[in-house]
Design a protein around this motif. Sequence first.
Motif, PDB file in Angstrom:
ATOM      1  N   GLY A 188      13.917  26.177 -39.508  1.00 57.00           N
ATOM      2  CA  GLY A 188      15.268  26.016 -40.049  1.00 57.00           C
ATOM      3  C   GLY A 188      15.807  27.232 -40.770  1.00 57.00           C
ATOM      4  N   SER A 189      15.018  28.310 -40.835  1.00 63.23           N
ATOM      5  CA  SER A 189      15.432  29.501 -41.597  1.00 63.23           C
ATOM      6  C   SER A 189      16.045  30.584 -40.708  1.00 63.23           C
ATOM      7  N   GLY A 190      16.075  30.334 -39.392  1.00 61.86           N
ATOM      8  CA  GLY A 190      16.525  31.389 -38.467  1.00 61.86           C
ATOM      9  C   GLY A 190      15.378  32.228 -37.952  1.00 61.86           C
ATOM     10  N   ILE A 191      14.191  31.958 -38.472  1.00 59.75           N
ATOM     11  CA  ILE A 191      12.986  32.696 -38.030  1.00 59.75           C
ATOM     12  C   ILE A 191      12.194  31.786 -37.100  1.00 59.75           C
ATOM     13  N   THR A 192      11.700  32.342 -35.999  1.00 62.22           N
ATOM     14  CA  THR A 192      10.778  31.580 -35.156  1.00 62.22           C
ATOM     15  C   THR A 192       9.444  32.318 -35.069  1.00 62.22           C
ATOM     16  N   CYS A 193       8.393  31.563 -34.810  1.00 65.97           N
ATOM     17  CA  CYS A 193       7.063  32.153 -34.661  1.00 65.97           C
ATOM     18  C   CYS A 193       6.369  31.478 -33.490  1.00 65.97           C
ATOM     19  N   LEU A 247       8.770  37.761 -21.187  1.00 62.18           N
ATOM     20  CA  LEU A 247       8.694  36.536 -22.002  1.00 62.18           C
ATOM     21  C   LEU A 247       8.957  36.868 -23.475  1.00 62.18           C
ATOM     22  N   ALA A 248       8.408  37.981 -23.941  1.00 62.00           N
ATOM     23  CA  ALA A 248       8.664  38.383 -25.336  1.00 62.00           C
ATOM     24  C   ALA A 248      10.164  38.594 -25.560  1.00 62.00           C
ATOM     25  N   LEU A 249      10.829  39.233 -24.600  1.00 57.68           N
ATOM     26  CA  LEU A 249      12.280  39.453 -24.724  1.00 57.68           C
ATOM     27  C   LEU A 249      13.018  38.121 -24.767  1.00 57.68           C
ATOM     28  N   PHE A 250      12.603  37.178 -23.904  1.00 55.92           N
ATOM     29  CA  PHE A 250      13.253  35.861 -23.928  1.00 55.92           C
ATOM     30  C   PHE A 250      13.081  35.205 -25.297  1.00 55.92           C
ATOM     31  N   LEU A 251      11.888  35.312 -25.887  1.00 54.78           N
ATOM     32  CA  LEU A 251      11.664  34.687 -27.201  1.00 54.78           C
ATOM     33  C   LEU A 251      12.538  35.318 -28.291  1.00 54.78           C
ATOM     34  N   CYS A 252      12.996  36.554 -28.044  1.00 59.59           N
ATOM     35  CA  CYS A 252      13.881  37.230 -29.011  1.00 59.59           C
ATOM     36  C   CYS A 252      15.351  36.873 -28.785  1.00 59.59           C
ATOM     37  N   ALA A 253      15.655  36.224 -27.661  1.00 57.58           N
ATOM     38  CA  ALA A 253      17.058  35.953 -27.323  1.00 57.58           C
ATOM     39  C   ALA A 253      17.545  34.697 -28.041  1.00 57.58           C
ATOM     40  N   GLU A 254      18.869  34.566 -28.124  1.00 61.44           N
ATOM     41  CA  GLU A 254      19.453  33.401 -28.802  1.00 61.44           C
ATOM     42  C   GLU A 254      19.057  32.102 -28.091  1.00 61.44           C
ATOM     43  N   ALA A 256      16.343  31.187 -27.267  1.00 65.14           N
ATOM     44  CA  ALA A 256      15.049  30.715 -27.764  1.00 65.14           C
ATOM     45  C   ALA A 256      15.109  30.337 -29.250  1.00 65.14           C
ATOM     46  N   ASN A 257      16.335  30.191 -29.784  1.00 66.33           N
ATOM     47  CA  ASN A 257      16.487  29.907 -31.226  1.00 66.33           C
ATOM     48  C   ASN A 257      15.689  28.698 -31.697  1.00 66.33           C
ATOM     49  N   ASN A 258      15.526  27.703 -30.811  1.00 69.35           N
ATOM     50  CA  ASN A 258      14.860  26.467 -31.259  1.00 69.35           C
ATOM     51  C   ASN A 258      13.460  26.325 -30.660  1.00 69.35           C
ATOM     52  N   ILE A 259      12.921  27.445 -30.180  1.00 71.13           N
ATOM     53  CA  ILE A 259      11.527  27.443 -29.699  1.00 71.13           C
ATOM     54  C   ILE A 259      10.683  28.048 -30.804  1.00 71.13           C
ATOM     55  N   THR A 260       9.873  27.231 -31.438  1.00 72.70           N
ATOM     56  CA  THR A 260       9.007  27.764 -32.505  1.00 72.70           C
ATOM     57  C   THR A 260       7.720  26.948 -32.583  1.00 72.70           C
TER      58      THR A 260
END
Length: 273
Positions: A188-193, A247-254, A256-260
């Motif tokens: 919920g902070s805008g950060i994904t891991c 795949l790393a680039l996709f995880l950085c894209a908008e 992927a905002n809710n993939i964590t």
Amino acid sequence: MLPNKEKPAIQVSAMTGRTAVVTGSTSGIGLGIARALAADGCAIMLNGFGEPDAIERERAELARTFHVEVLYNGANLSQANECERLIEDALARLGHIDILVNNAGIQHVAPVEDFPVDRWDSILAVNLTAAFHTIRKTLPNMRRLGWGRVINIASTHGLVASSGKAAYVAAKHGLVGLTKVVALETAGSGITCNAICPGWVLTPLVERQIEVKAAAEALSCEGATQKLLAEKQPSGSFTTVEQIASLALFLCAEGANNITGTCIPVDGGWLAQ
Ligand code: NAD
């Protein structure tokens, strides 16, 4: 399409203005991810070991080719204070860190009762503990930005085991666990891991394992390569560093905002068995 000579030298993409630290990016998967991020307009802090002139050539070539700032810090990530120094240096020179890719990793293969204690310690330090230090030092900056991406390069060995790899499997399972905790604490902070879990990728780390296998089983390198793939990776082919990087680039894209908190295998069917 504009003819090539009329294309602007600097492309503006969603990644323009972003900054990334990629650990272990002087070789293999890390270098592939750094290259893909730079190609998309991201400023990069490289890290890893190697021959200084070769690293400088790589750094300069990336900067020149993609018109982005590319820096290098040679921190030895087996040491907590050097992990801290890497992040402090990146914050000082890049201004902020949007993307942290924990990629540096090492391997040693031996039965558990013969496993050299110093190899166990260094594999746990580089493959697991370094990510704890870089993440804890980077998160306050990401929280201030209200945006961030942490990508941990784990492995299929973060989810299943193979014999002879006690330290590596323990460290990668730990890295998957760390990924989930950081995802929960930042939700919920805008950060994904997230963790990427490659199967076999042909890099220097795997080339060394092929050489050892060829010697141990009296095979040619070609024979050892085919056997290594056949034992684990049903596709029968290596994943490329470019495929991991995309795949790393996709995880950085908008998108992927809710993939964590996920662990995404790129393994030619290894984990389907
Ligand atoms: P590689 O050997 O080509 O690259 C490893 C990088 O880590 C190099 O840049 C090296 O200098 C750096 N490094 C090693 N020790 C370091 C230290 N103490 N401090 C700083 N940097 C250090 O290996 P690779 O195959 O590209 O591996 C990259 C990551 O991918 C590793 O975490 C590895 O476990 C993981 N992985 C690789 C495969 C594969 O098949 N190649 C599969 C699954 C996971």
